[in-house]
Design an enzyme around this catalytic site. Structure first.
Site, PDB file in Angstrom:
ATOM      1  N   ASP A  92       0.846  -1.189   0.000  1.00  0.00           N
ATOM      2  CA  ASP A  92       0.000   0.000   0.000  1.00  0.00           C
ATOM      3  C   ASP A  92       0.883   1.241   0.000  1.00  0.00           C
ATOM      4  O   ASP A  92       2.033   1.195   0.443  1.00  0.00           O
ATOM      5  CB  ASP A  92      -0.953  -0.002   1.188  1.00  0.00           C
ATOM      6  CG  ASP A  92      -0.242   0.220   2.518  1.00  0.00           C
ATOM      7  OD1 ASP A  92       0.660  -0.587   2.810  1.00  0.00           O
ATOM      8  OD2 ASP A  92      -0.574   1.172   3.242  1.00  0.00           O
ATOM      9  N   GLU A 156      -0.147  -0.619   5.712  1.00  0.00           N
ATOM     10  CA  GLU A 156       0.840  -0.044   6.639  1.00  0.00           C
ATOM     11  C   GLU A 156       0.711   1.466   6.732  1.00  0.00           C
ATOM     12  O   GLU A 156       0.803   2.050   7.822  1.00  0.00           O
ATOM     13  CB  GLU A 156       2.251  -0.433   6.186  1.00  0.00           C
ATOM     14  CG  GLU A 156       3.355  -0.110   7.198  1.00  0.00           C
ATOM     15  CD  GLU A 156       3.888   1.309   7.106  1.00  0.00           C
ATOM     16  OE1 GLU A 156       4.498   1.775   8.086  1.00  0.00           O
ATOM     17  OE2 GLU A 156       3.683   1.954   6.050  1.00  0.00           O
TER      18      GLU A 156
END
Length: 451
Positions: A92, A156
């Protein structure tokens, strides 16, 4: 780089690495599904799962984590009786911010002036490619000498803790003798560095209300309590005159006694405008790695374009607080919330909501794994000795893993050196760093297996 079969193999694989990073960067995998389609994150997760399968990984799975995102897991068996190493990265990415400010489209990997530009190129899709390069180099030079687990997180950057909660619910999944977190970076390009500490963090949403509705500023301004002005005042209370963070009850005087960060080097790395002062007191290393820091990440209020002459009835902000090792993030959250309530002016109604949290982390740099990494980096970076530094950012999973597996050694390396400008516009990765760190990781696995 000195002649070494592993290094030569990695060098030969760099064109493939660029092509693969181009494919991976193209996924707009921002794990905020109000901004970007879930399908973009799912596409990136499936790309990584396919890459692991093509490298012979077993038990490859997309793990549905409690925050509604997916992490990718795979297991590559090594020789019988070998040690197990877990390799971590995340797919991500941060939103690209102002796309018009990018020199080239943020989700296109573009080479310019010897660097590869694109959102996630360094943080942390490049980390995924680094792991793949290291493993491919080992397979071409006698095989992978350890059991390898790979975990690639899908949220994250959001701080929502999906993988942390999943790991706590399935503690057997990520067990390993050593964990290599590929989400840090060298102190500067060309200087091999392991990250010894990470600050923890908390995210708090603040809402201030003063009126039942907006009022005409000419008719009521001057006596009617302005919620936006109240919010500005309470946010200002979080910093001292010199810019130091001041949260009531939170220690802000600790010092960093390791590698130092010179003021001028920091100004250049941070691209501070001429004449603008740095904020805070103590050394730059103190401020970044040993002390708390507060940042106002966003404010909801009327934009300048289209604004009306109104006294605002409500306003809200998102506040981030980073805390150093030794400070419990939960306690820091309570102190921050109490400070906000105590410093809200005029009796305005204020509410706070914690929306993310992660604990700080401190590594044991005297462990055998660090000796193996130091020897590996000496080959990948000839003439340079491995350094240990702090990192002002947070990787909440680190502390979770340290708590779950207290005997496991954890190393932090990665591609986010200062020139990478992670989280900013025009993020980039140095292909030289990608090559050298891939060599470092491959040689580390060889050294560690033999230790």
């Amino acid at each position: 780089m000195s002649s070494n079969p592993v290094a030569e193999t990695v060098a030969s694989l760099m064109p493939r690495a660029k092509a693969e990073l181009t494919e991976l960067v193209a996924f707009k995998s921002v794990a905020d599904f109000d901004q970007y389609p879930r399908s973009e994150s799912e596409g990136a997760a499936n790309w990584i799962a396919d890459a692991l399968r093509s490298e012979g990984f077993e038990d490859v799975a997309l793990l549905d984590t409690p925050d509604g995102t997916q992490s990718v897991y795979g297991y590559l068996p090594g020789p019988e009786g070998a040690k197990t190493v877990l390799l971590y990265a995340h797919y991500d990415v941060q939103p690209p911010l102002d796309e018009a400010a990018w020199a080239t489209p943020p989700f296109d990997l573009v080479e310019r002036d010897g660097r590869w530009y694109g959102r996630g190129s360094a943080d942390c899709k490049g980390g995924v490619i680094m792991h793949l390069l290291a493993l491919r180099a080992l397979k071409a030079n006698g095989g992978v000498p350890v059991h390898v687990k790979v975990i690639v997180e899908g949220s994250e950057e959001q701080g929502t803790g999906g993988l942390e909660r999943y790991a706590e619910e399935h503690p057997e999944l990520l067990t390993a003798d050593t964990i290599v977190i590929g989400d840090a970076g060298n102190f500067r390009a060309g200087l091999p560095t392991v990250t010894a500490t990470l600050r923890g963090m908390t995210l708090v949403r603040v809402q201030v209300d003063t009126l039942e509705g907006n009022l005409h500023s000419g008719q009521f301004g001057g006596a009617a309590p302005d919620a936006l002005a109240a919010l500005i005042r309470l946010l200002d209370s979080l910093r001292d005159q010199d810019g130091s963070t001041t949260v009531d009850g939170l220690d802000a005087d600790s010092v960093w006694d390791g590698l130092q960060y010179e003021d001028q080097a920091f100004r250049e790395d941070a691209k501070v405008l001429d004449g603008v002062e740095l904020i805070g007191s103590g050394t730059v290393a103190d401020r970044l790695w040993a002390r708390p820091s507060v940042t106002v990440l966003g404010i909801d209020c009327p934009p300048v374009v289209g604004a009306t002459p109104s006294v605002q009835a409500g306003a809200r902000a998102l506040v981030s607080l980073r805390v150093p090792p030794g400070v419990d993030a939960g306690e820091a959250t309570k102190l921050l919330q109490a400070h906000i309530e105590a410093h809200t002016p005029w009796g305005a109604r204020v509410s706070t909501e914690q929306i993310g949290q992660g604990q700080a982390f401190r590594a044991d740099t005297s462990s055998p794994a660090y000796a193996s990494m130091a020897a590996a980096m000496a080959v990948a970076y000839p003439g340079q000795e491995m350094q240990s530094s702090g990192m002002g950012g947070s990787i909440p999973l680190c502390n979770t893993l340290a708590s779950l597996y207290p005997e496991t050694e954890i190393l932090l390396i990665g591609l986010s050196e200062p020139e990478a400008q992670i989280h900013a516009v025009n993020e980039s990765v140095s292909p030289d760093e990608l090559e050298r760190l891939s060599v470092s990781e491959a040689l580390f696995l060889q050294n560690y297996a033999a230790s």
